[in-house]
Design an enzyme around this catalytic site. Structure first.
Site, PDB file in Angstrom:
ATOM      1  N   CYS A 194       0.842  -1.207   0.000  1.00 14.58           N
ATOM      2  CA  CYS A 194       0.000   0.000   0.000  1.00 14.58           C
ATOM      3  C   CYS A 194       0.872   1.249   0.000  1.00 14.58           C
ATOM      4  O   CYS A 194       1.445   1.606   1.026  1.00 14.58           O
ATOM      5  CB  CYS A 194      -0.906  -0.002   1.230  1.00 14.58           C
ATOM      6  N   CYS A 252      -0.320   4.145   2.291  1.00 13.85           N
ATOM      7  CA  CYS A 252      -0.069   3.931   3.727  1.00 13.85           C
ATOM      8  C   CYS A 252       1.411   4.160   4.051  1.00 13.85           C
ATOM      9  O   CYS A 252       1.739   4.723   5.088  1.00 13.85           O
ATOM     10  CB  CYS A 252      -0.427   2.509   4.139  1.00 13.85           C
ATOM     11  N   ASP A 253       2.310   3.708   3.192  1.00 14.18           N
ATOM     12  CA  ASP A 253       3.715   3.598   3.603  1.00 14.18           C
ATOM     13  C   ASP A 253       4.711   4.503   2.872  1.00 14.18           C
ATOM     14  O   ASP A 253       5.866   4.589   3.297  1.00 14.18           O
ATOM     15  CB  ASP A 253       4.172   2.128   3.434  1.00 14.18           C
TER      16      ASP A 253
END
Ligand SMILES: Cc1cc2nc3c(=O)[nH]c(=O)nc-3n(C[C@H](O)[C@H](O)[C@H](O)COP(=O)(O)OP(=O)(O)OC[C@H]3O[C@@H](n4cnc5c(N)ncnc54)[C@H](O)[C@@H]3O)c2cc1C
Length: 323
Positions: A135, A138-139
């Protein structure tokens, strides 16, 4: 006493399940939505959505899904944070959840989407969360000014590689073929981006490091040679695995097993007709969990509406009441 019986239970609160909930509730169907995580589904993981109609400027996936969740809440749809573990068929379908509850409904809509597939290479599991990610939204911020490798050649890999250029020093995109599967507009953007280098006809063989990822081993499929590429982040976008475990024979590897509750294809995607009906009367499926040709928000929403419409007709037949 807690309510246990509903006319319709929708499993999964991504775009498909939430749209089904809007249509069912507005038709006056007594509906429960069960979601194992927070409502919004996969779409909330993506930074920008620019192909959902009605938004002339790209909208963040999180924002779009928050709006849909709000719409569902405003309609006072009952939504519970429980994951479904098992279903039993019958005139009333029984649904068992991970917190030990069980519910009954005349009809079920399965809208559980899919999860990212793993490559299964050495180091992938060990370094998940320590450099390996599925993701970008997200990261990505953890990978500022370092080299990143993206694995995949479809739309998601292309979109996420472009997004990662806002963070990484350099973004390598490794693909097993000599052309990408992504839409033409994305391919053009990838090829025009000076921060992206494509590693054609190659596969990832291993991810190595100490505490965190330090690099990868790559196999060139044309020459057969294997070489090391130092990088700090590995983002994997190689396809989807449908969330159908609760419908399946317990033996994970067996799909299309006679003991599976509904018919699925060889990859575990649920087979329906064009009205989203599975082979079991009263069980419907829609969105990414269904065997369909395009896995996108707009398709999931459309299929969610169709599934709710078909479920309503089924409930009307069963109860002799018109909704
Ligand atoms: C990184 C990324 C970028 C993307 N970019 C775009 C884009 O730009 N445009 C676009 O249109 N689409 C995009 N997509 C695809 C889009 O997100 C999906 O097509 C869409 O979310 C599918 O909706 P769905 O409701 O079918 O499934 P999902 O969104 O996957 O929702 C399913 C829900 O079911 C829940 N669930 C699963 N199992 C259970 C269970 N047993 N019990 C209860 N709940 C369960 C899950 O937690 C989840 O909330 C992207 C996807 C990703 C991953």
């Amino acid at each position: 006493m807690e309510k246990k019986k509903y006319q319709l239970i929708i499993i999964g609160a991504g775009p498909a399940g939430l749209t089904a909930a809007i249509y069912a509730k507005r038709a006056g169907i007594d509906t429960l939505v069960l979601e194992k995580l927070s409502p919004g589904g996969q779409a909330q993981l993506t930074e920008k959505i620019e192909n959902y109609p009605g938004f002339p400027k790209p909208i963040s996936g999180k924002k779009l899904m928050n709006e849909i969740v709000k719409q569902v809440e405003n309609l006072k749809v009952e939504l519970k944070n429980e994951g479904v573990e098992r279903i039993e068929d019958g005139k009333e379908k029984k649904v068992y959840t991970d917190v030990g509850n069980d519910y009954q409904a005349l009809a079920l809509i399965v809208a559980t989407g899919s999860d990212p597939m793993k490559l299964g290479v050495p180091g992938e599991e060990k370094f998940t969360g320590k450099g390996v990610s599925y993701c970008a939204t997200c990261d990505a911020p953890f990978f500022r000014d370092v080299d990143i490798l993206v694995v995949g050649g479809g739309n998601t890999a292309a979109e996420e590689a472009l997004y990662l250029t806002n963070f990484g020093k350099k973004v390598y995109l490794i693909h097993r073929r000599d052309r990408l599967r992504a839409e033409k507009i994305l391919q053009d953007r990838i090829l025009a981006n000076p921060k992206i280098e494509i590693i054609w006809h190659s596969v990832l063989k291993e991810i190595y490091g100490k505490e965190n990822v330090r690099g990868v081993k790559i196999k060139d499929l044309k020459s057969g040679s294997i070489y090391e590429l130092p990088c700090r982040g590995v983002f994997i976008f190689v396809g989807l695995k449908p969330n159908t475990y609760f419908l399946k024979n317990r033996q994970e590897h067996l799909y299309s097993n006679p003991q599976d509750l509904v018919k699925m294809d060889e990859n575990g995607f649920i087979i329906t007709n064009e009205d989203m009906e599975t082979n079991i009367r009263g069980i419907f499926a829609c969105g990414d969990v269904r065997k369909n040709k395009l896995k996108q928000v707009v398709v999931a929403c459309g299929e969610g509406a169709q599934a709710a419409f078909a479920a309503r007709k089924y409930i009307e037949e069963l109860t002799g009441t018109s909704y």
